[in-house]
Design an enzyme around this catalytic site. Structure first.
Site, mmCIF file in Angstrom:
data_model
loop_
_atom_site.group_PDB
_atom_site.id
_atom_site.type_symbol
_atom_site.label_atom_id
_atom_site.label_comp_id
_atom_site.label_asym_id
_atom_site.label_seq_id
_atom_site.Cartn_x
_atom_site.Cartn_y
_atom_site.Cartn_z
ATOM 1 C CG HIS A 285 -1.793 1.220 1.275
ATOM 2 N ND1 HIS A 285 -2.712 1.533 0.295
ATOM 3 C CD2 HIS A 285 -1.855 2.222 2.186
ATOM 4 C CE1 HIS A 285 -3.314 2.666 0.601
ATOM 5 N NE2 HIS A 285 -2.818 3.096 1.742
ATOM 6 C CB CYS A 286 3.759 2.231 1.879
ATOM 7 S SG CYS A 286 2.798 2.151 3.410
ATOM 8 C CB ILE A 287 6.923 1.284 -1.895
ATOM 9 C CG1 ILE A 287 7.349 0.827 -0.496
ATOM 10 C CG2 ILE A 287 8.123 1.811 -2.659
ATOM 11 C CD1 ILE A 287 7.903 1.907 0.387
ATOM 12 C CG ASP A 290 2.641 6.133 0.873
ATOM 13 O OD1 ASP A 290 1.434 6.068 0.544
ATOM 14 O OD2 ASP A 290 3.114 5.495 1.815
#
Length: 454
Positions: A285-287, A290
């Site tokens: 979900h992040c890299i 974001d």
């Protein structure tokens, strides 16, 4: 004086010291909005610390499942959830009218991107609007969802203050970014230091007091916006460095050099180098998401984030590179890629988890099938592909068995996720050709000519 005239009086100041004492005594009730990969570990950490936790989620079947003591996340044992429920320390609900009950509300909802790679704050905004009519004096609200600097102050605070209550006076607002790494055996929620930024000193003090009871160490910063920037910086750092090694992989492959060997040798230097590893694309979900929150926000200041955007371009091109290498391998083996049968190992975005958020494997399937290949997959942690926003057509596909007979029926095997549970020696011995994007075979001590790194 007319005794019937209403007299407006200012409410007494909130007793912040009393709130902090209540938190430190672990008498405060904690609410967590969003019971997913961040919310559930956070809830269990708070329950283990002695707090009573009320979890909120819009997914009613998930709420029922949690209240039965069941887990839907592989690396979180059902026993932990069941124990917290039985002890009266954790309850899940889909009734958002109960948001007035907790003394502290922690928001852990998704912050995805739109199709145009712009921030989608709908989950955050909807949560704030759900809290606002139930917001009461003395409550602490902390956003944990990754977002651009300014979200807490510019998006959440106005929604709350439209009720007439004032941040720092009637309620307290802070940002503390989640730092979950699903499946990491070395670090869990309670052992990863927590960055905290508040909307004012009282909010910071309250948030520090709360997380100080849950986490090994708190790291206070000067504002919520600074805390938001910390989280983006951490993930941009990873995205840029992964892009670098992905680019090096392509360059070194053209030179006949193994990038994995290069990285393993380079990391023996005890200073000035940190190893990052290439792959078939970015997942989680992040890299993959974001960094684009900052590129979007930077436009407000007329600043181009060229470095970040270049890294994004390199990483999003990796699935195309992998499929080209796979097609070349199949062709060299005497088979046209169009009409070929491919078995892909791994749907999860990383090894040994059942988390497939933003997994590059989904893009790989679509690219392979767009070129005429028939694709099946095997993943010991994901028996069925669930519905996703970007790859809805793949929902419902099922993992196939992994045995010698099955492997022999495919024209190639593509290793997209290097789960430890897979017998890579069996794969190499039974498959016609193996394309390995994770260096899984080499790490298993298998050096066969039919293994091609990509």
């Amino acid at each position: 004086m007319d005794s019937n005239r209403a007299v407006k009086t200012e409410a007494a100041a909130v007793d912040v010291a009393g709130l902090i004492a209540n938190v430190k005594a672990r008498k405060a009730r904690i609410g967590i909005v969003g019971l997913g990969y961040v919310g559930i570990p956070l809830a269990l950490t708070a329950a283990k610390a002695g707090f009573t936790v009320l979890g909120f989620d819009i997914d009613a079947p998930r709420v029922d499942q949690l209240n039965r003591g069941e887990s839907f996340i592989k690396h979180i044992p059902a026993e932990l959830i069941g124990a917290a429920v039985r002890e009266g320390k954790f309850e899940a609900t889909a009734d958002f009218e109960r948001l007035s009950e907790p003394d502290a509300i922690l928001i852990a909802v998704p912050t995805p991107l739109t199709k145009h790679r712009e921030p989608d704050l709908s989950y955050v905004e909807n949560t704030a609007r759900a809290i606002a009519p139930r917001l009461r004096r003395g409550q602490l609200v902390v956003l944990e969802s990754t977002t651009y600097p300014g979200t807490t102050d510019e998006v959440i605070r106005p929604i709350f203050e439209a009720t007439g209550l004032k941040s720092g006076q009637d309620f307290f607002l802070a940002f503390s970014p989640e730092r979950e790494d699903p499946g990491n055996p070395d670090f869990g929620t309670s052992t990863i230091p927590k960055v905290v930024g508040g909307d004012g000193p009282e909010a910071l003090a309250l948030a520090e007091a709360l997380y100080g009871q849950l986490i090994v160490k708190t790291v206070p910063v000067s504002s919520a916006a600074t805390a938001e920037a910390v989280k983006l910086t951490e993930n941009i750092f990873r995205a840029v460095n992964i892009a670098l090694v992905n680019e090096l992989k392509v360059v070194y492959a053209a030179m006949g050099i193994d990038v994995w060997e290069v990285i393993d040798a380079a990391k023996t230097k005890p200073f000035g180098f940190m190893p990052f590893y290439p792959g078939p694309g970015l997942g989680g979900h992040c890299i993959p998401i974001d960094p684009f929150y900052l590129t979007w926000k930077a436009r407000e200041y007329d600043i181009a984030t060229r470095f970040i955007e270049l890294a994004g371009q390199i990483n999003t091109r990796m699935p195309y590179y992998v499929v080209n290498k796979l097609a070349e391998a199949v062709d060299r083996n005497g088979k046209a890629f169009a009409g070929s049968k491919i078995l892909m190992l791994g749907i999860a975005y990383k090894k040994n988890v059942d988390d497939m958020r933003e997994s590059p494997s989904l893009k790989l399937i679509e690219l392979m099938e767009a070129r005429g290949a028939h694709v099946d997959y095997h993943d010991p942690f994901i028996p069925v592909i669930p519905p996703t926003r970007e790859h809805a057509a793949l929902a419902g596909r099922r993992s196939v068995a992994l045995d010698a007979q099955t492997l022999a029926g495919y024209d190639a095997v593509l290793i997209a996720t290097d789960h430890d549970a897979v017998d890579y020696r069996l794969v190499v011995e039974a498959a016609k050709v193996v394309v390995d994007t994770r260096n899984a075979c080499a790490r298993a001590g298998i050096a066969e000519g039919r293994v091609i790194k990509a």
